[in-house]
Design a protein around this motif. Structure first.
Motif, mmCIF file in Angstrom:
data_model
loop_
_atom_site.group_PDB
_atom_site.id
_atom_site.type_symbol
_atom_site.label_atom_id
_atom_site.label_comp_id
_atom_site.label_asym_id
_atom_site.label_seq_id
_atom_site.Cartn_x
_atom_site.Cartn_y
_atom_site.Cartn_z
ATOM 1 N N LEU A 1 0.816 -1.209 0.000
ATOM 2 C CA LEU A 1 0.000 0.000 0.000
ATOM 3 C C LEU A 1 0.854 1.266 0.000
ATOM 4 N N SER A 2 1.962 1.269 0.732
ATOM 5 C CA SER A 2 2.807 2.461 0.772
ATOM 6 C C SER A 2 3.374 2.778 -0.609
ATOM 7 N N ARG A 3 3.666 1.734 -1.409
ATOM 8 C CA ARG A 3 4.158 1.962 -2.771
ATOM 9 C C ARG A 3 3.058 2.547 -3.651
ATOM 10 N N VAL A 4 1.834 2.086 -3.438
ATOM 11 C CA VAL A 4 0.703 2.620 -4.202
ATOM 12 C C VAL A 4 0.519 4.100 -3.891
ATOM 13 N N VAL A 5 0.515 4.441 -2.615
ATOM 14 C CA VAL A 5 0.315 5.825 -2.206
ATOM 15 C C VAL A 5 1.447 6.715 -2.725
ATOM 16 N N GLN A 6 2.664 6.212 -2.675
ATOM 17 C CA GLN A 6 3.796 6.993 -3.165
ATOM 18 C C GLN A 6 3.675 7.258 -4.664
ATOM 19 N N VAL B 1 -8.340 4.328 12.589
ATOM 20 C CA VAL B 1 -6.917 4.102 12.337
ATOM 21 C C VAL B 1 -6.143 5.414 12.363
ATOM 22 N N THR B 2 -6.840 6.544 12.256
ATOM 23 C CA THR B 2 -6.158 7.837 12.305
ATOM 24 C C THR B 2 -6.244 8.491 13.688
ATOM 25 N N THR B 3 -6.858 7.811 14.657
ATOM 26 C CA THR B 3 -7.001 8.406 15.976
ATOM 27 C C THR B 3 -5.675 8.437 16.718
ATOM 28 N N LYS B 4 -5.595 9.335 17.664
ATOM 29 C CA LYS B 4 -4.401 9.468 18.491
ATOM 30 C C LYS B 4 -4.111 8.161 19.217
ATOM 31 N N GLU B 5 -5.184 7.488 19.696
ATOM 32 C CA GLU B 5 -4.995 6.237 20.441
ATOM 33 C C GLU B 5 -4.352 5.165 19.565
ATOM 34 N N PHE B 6 -4.819 5.043 18.332
ATOM 35 C CA PHE B 6 -4.277 4.031 17.439
ATOM 36 C C PHE B 6 -2.819 4.326 17.111
ATOM 37 N N LEU B 7 -2.531 5.582 16.765
ATOM 38 C CA LEU B 7 -1.169 5.938 16.374
ATOM 39 C C LEU B 7 -0.201 5.797 17.540
ATOM 40 N N THR C 1 -0.509 3.668 19.964
ATOM 41 C CA THR C 1 -0.324 2.234 20.161
ATOM 42 C C THR C 1 0.727 1.701 19.195
ATOM 43 N N LEU C 2 0.659 2.119 17.933
ATOM 44 C CA LEU C 2 1.662 1.682 16.968
ATOM 45 C C LEU C 2 3.050 2.157 17.365
ATOM 46 N N GLU C 3 3.130 3.415 17.825
ATOM 47 C CA GLU C 3 4.425 3.958 18.238
ATOM 48 C C GLU C 3 4.980 3.170 19.420
ATOM 49 N N SER C 4 4.108 2.832 20.366
ATOM 50 C CA SER C 4 4.535 2.041 21.514
ATOM 51 C C SER C 4 5.044 0.683 21.079
ATOM 52 N N TYR C 5 4.340 0.068 20.155
ATOM 53 C CA TYR C 5 4.740 -1.247 19.666
ATOM 54 C C TYR C 5 6.092 -1.176 18.977
ATOM 55 N N ASN C 6 6.310 -0.121 18.190
ATOM 56 C CA ASN C 6 7.584 0.050 17.503
ATOM 57 C C ASN C 6 8.730 0.219 18.489
ATOM 58 N N GLU C 7 8.519 1.034 19.493
ATOM 59 C CA GLU C 7 9.583 1.331 20.447
ATOM 60 C C GLU C 7 9.980 0.107 21.258
ATOM 61 N N SER D 1 4.183 -6.943 8.323
ATOM 62 C CA SER D 1 2.929 -7.016 9.058
ATOM 63 C C SER D 1 2.035 -5.848 8.690
ATOM 64 N N GLY D 2 0.743 -5.999 9.008
ATOM 65 C CA GLY D 2 -0.186 -4.940 8.693
ATOM 66 C C GLY D 2 0.179 -3.626 9.347
ATOM 67 N N THR D 3 0.642 -3.664 10.597
ATOM 68 C CA THR D 3 1.031 -2.436 11.279
ATOM 69 C C THR D 3 2.221 -1.787 10.598
ATOM 70 N N SER D 4 3.172 -2.576 10.144
ATOM 71 C CA SER D 4 4.337 -2.039 9.458
ATOM 72 C C SER D 4 3.931 -1.302 8.189
ATOM 73 N N GLU D 5 3.037 -1.895 7.417
ATOM 74 C CA GLU D 5 2.613 -1.273 6.161
ATOM 75 C C GLU D 5 1.817 -0.002 6.422
ATOM 76 N N ILE D 6 0.960 -0.031 7.433
ATOM 77 C CA ILE D 6 0.207 1.171 7.776
ATOM 78 C C ILE D 6 1.142 2.284 8.224
ATOM 79 N N CYS D 7 2.152 1.941 9.041
ATOM 80 C CA CYS D 7 3.117 2.953 9.483
ATOM 81 C C CYS D 7 3.832 3.577 8.292
ATOM 82 N N ALA D 8 4.273 2.742 7.345
ATOM 83 C CA ALA D 8 4.978 3.242 6.166
ATOM 84 C C ALA D 8 4.069 4.125 5.320
ATOM 85 N N THR D 9 2.804 3.725 5.217
ATOM 86 C CA THR D 9 1.856 4.493 4.403
ATOM 87 C C THR D 9 1.562 5.848 5.040
ATOM 88 N N LEU D 10 1.292 5.855 6.341
ATOM 89 C CA LEU D 10 1.001 7.113 7.015
ATOM 90 C C LEU D 10 2.212 8.039 7.010
#
Length: 370
Positions: free
Chosen positions: A78-83, A96-102, A104-110, A118-127
Motif C-alpha cells: 500500500l505504501s508503494r501505491v500511495v507513493q 486508524v487515524t485516531t491518536k490512540e491508534f497511532l 499504540t503503533l508507536e509504543s509497539y515500535n519502540e 505485518s499490517g502495522t508495518s505497512e500502515i506505518c509506512a503508508t502514514l
C-alpha cells in the motif's frame, strides 16, 4: 489491453496474490484504487502494475486510494501505491487515524520493532508517506461522502460520488476499546501485532456514477448485531439510495460476510459479482459458499481457480520425514488473476463486458471441478 474509453466505467478486481485489490475507472481517465495486494508473478502491487501497463499516468490519474482496513491481506504494498499516486487523496477507517491508534503503533515500535510485512508495518509506512507529502487523510465512517466529481468534469456527463457505508459508530467505538490488545507486554518476545478477530473497521465503498452503482464489500462481516456489520448498513437512514449492479463479494465469499438483505435491499436482481479467493488454510470460498453466491447471480466470477478444500493429510511419519529433509512444504501459490468489467459507455451504460485474465473464471468452472 488499453485504457477504457473516457465515457466507460470499469472495475478491475485482482487476487489472490496475497489478498485483493480493485481499480475503478470513474470516467475521463480518473481512477480510484481500493486496497493493495502483491502480484504473485511480478511482486508489484497488482492494481498499480495493471494501470501502468495500460498506459495510465497514476501520479495524476488516481484521485483516491482507499485502505478498507489494516489486515495484511488488503494492504501489502500500500505504501508503494500511495507513493506512486502522488496526487491521490488517501482514505482509511477513522479509528486508524485516531491518536490512540497511532500511539499504540508507536509504543509497539519502540518496545519490539515490527515484524517486516505485518499490517502495522505497512500502515506505518503508508502514514509516513502521507505525512511527508503533506496529504490530509480522509477519514471513513458510515454514511460519509469521500469523493465527489462533478458531471462537467467527466466525459459521460454523469456526476460521481464515492461513499463509505461502514464502519458504523458502534464499530468505531468497539475498535477503540480493543486497542489495548495491540499494546505489547513488558519482556514479551517480538511478534506480529495481533489483529482484531472480526473485520470491524472494514470500509465498504458505494461508488455511484450517474445511474451506475458499484458495491465494494471489502471484508465486512455480519456478526448478527444490529449495530455492526451489514445489519448496521441496512439500518442506515442517510446512506445513498438505489441498488448496485456490480458487487465485490465481502470476506472472500465466506458465510460470515453474508446477509440475505444485502442482496435484496442493496443490489439489483442478478448483479455481476466478483469474489477473491483466500488460498491459505482450508481456503475460501468453500463449495457451499460458491453455491450460495451462484444462487443469487448468473454473472458470478472468481479472480482465481483455486482448491477450496484442504488436501489430504499425510501421516505423522511422512510429515516428520519431510521436515527433516526438504523442510515444511508450502501450499501452491495461485497466480494473481483479474476480473475486469467495462460498461458500454454513453451508448450502452447498462451493458457490461466481463473479461477474465490469468486464471480468473466464472464460478461455474469451479463448481464443475469441485
Amino acid at each position: 489491453m488499453g485504457e477504457p474509453a473516457s465515457d466507460q466505467i470499469e472495475i478491475s478486481v485482482f487476487g489472490p496474490g496475497y489478498g485483493e485489490s480493485s481499480a475503478v475507472h470513474l470516467g475521463s481517465g480518473q481512477w480510484l484504487i481500493i486496497d493493495s495486494c502483491i502480484d504473485s508473478a511480478t511482486k508489484e502491487p497488482a492494481a498499480l502494475r495493471y494501470l501502468t501497463d495500460i498506459g495510465v499516468d497514476v501520479g495524476n490519474a488516481v484521485k483516491m486510494v482507499i485502505a478498507t482496513h489494516w489486515h495484511d491481506d488488503h494492504i501489502r504494498g500500500l505504501s508503494r501505491v500511495v507513493q506512486a499516486c502522488a496526487s491521490a487523496k488517501f482514505c482509511l477507517a477513522a479509528a486508524v487515524t485516531t491518536k490512540e491508534f497511532l500511539e499504540t503503533l508507536e509504543s509497539y515500535n519502540e518496545r519490539h520493532g515490527i515484524v517486516a510485512g505485518s499490517g502495522t508495518s505497512e500502515i506505518c509506512a503508508t502514514l509516513k508517506q502521507v505525512r511527508e507529502d503533506r496529504r490530509p487523510a480522509v477519514r471513513a465512517i458510515a454514511e460519509r461522502n469521500l469523493l465527489q466529481i462533478s458531471a462537467g468534469e467527466l466525459a459521460h456527463g454523469a456526476a460521481c460520488e464515492v461513499w463509505a457505508l461502514s464502519p458504523s459508530d458502534a464499530q468505531f467505538e468497539r475498535s477503540l476499546r480493543e486497542l489495548g490488545n495491540l499494546i505489547p507486554k513488558e519482556r514479551e518476545a517480538k511478534r506480529r501485532a495481533p489483529e482484531q478477530g472480526r473485520n470491524d473497521l472494514s470500509v465498504v465503498a458505494w461508488v455511484r456514477v450517474g445511474e451506475i452503482t458499484l458495491l465494494l464489500g471489502a471484508d465486512l462481516e455480519e456478526p448478527g448485531d444490529p449495530d455492526l456489520g451489514w445489519s448496521a448498513i441496512l439500518a442506515q437512514a442517510a446512506r445513498p439510495q438505489g441498488r448496485a449492479s456490480v458487487f465485490k463479494i465481502p470476506h472472500h465469499g465466506s458465510a460470515n460476510g453474508h446477509h440475505d438483505r444485502t442482496w435484496t435491499d442493496l443490489l439489483l436482481s442478478n448483479p455481476a459479482t466478483v469474489v477473491t479467493p483466500w488460498n491459505r488454510g482450508r481456503g475460501l470460498p468453500t463449495v457451499a459458499d460458491l453455491k450460495r453466491i451462484r444462487s443469487y447471480s448468473d454473472a458470478a466470477f472468481s479472480t482465481s481457480q483455486f482448491r477450496s478444500a484442504a488436501g489430504a493429510r499425510r501421516s505423522a511419519a511422512v510429515e516428520k520425514q519431510i521436515r527433516e529433509t526438504v523442510g515444511k512444504l508450502r501450499s501452491a501459490q495461485f497466480p494473481t488473476g483479474q476480473v475486469r468489467l467495462r460498461n458500454g459507455g454513453c451508448a450502452n451504460p447498462d451493458i457490461w463486458c466481463v473479461e477474465n485474465f490469468n486464471g480468473a473464471c466464472h464460478i461455474d468452472e469451479l463448481l464443475n471441478s469441485a
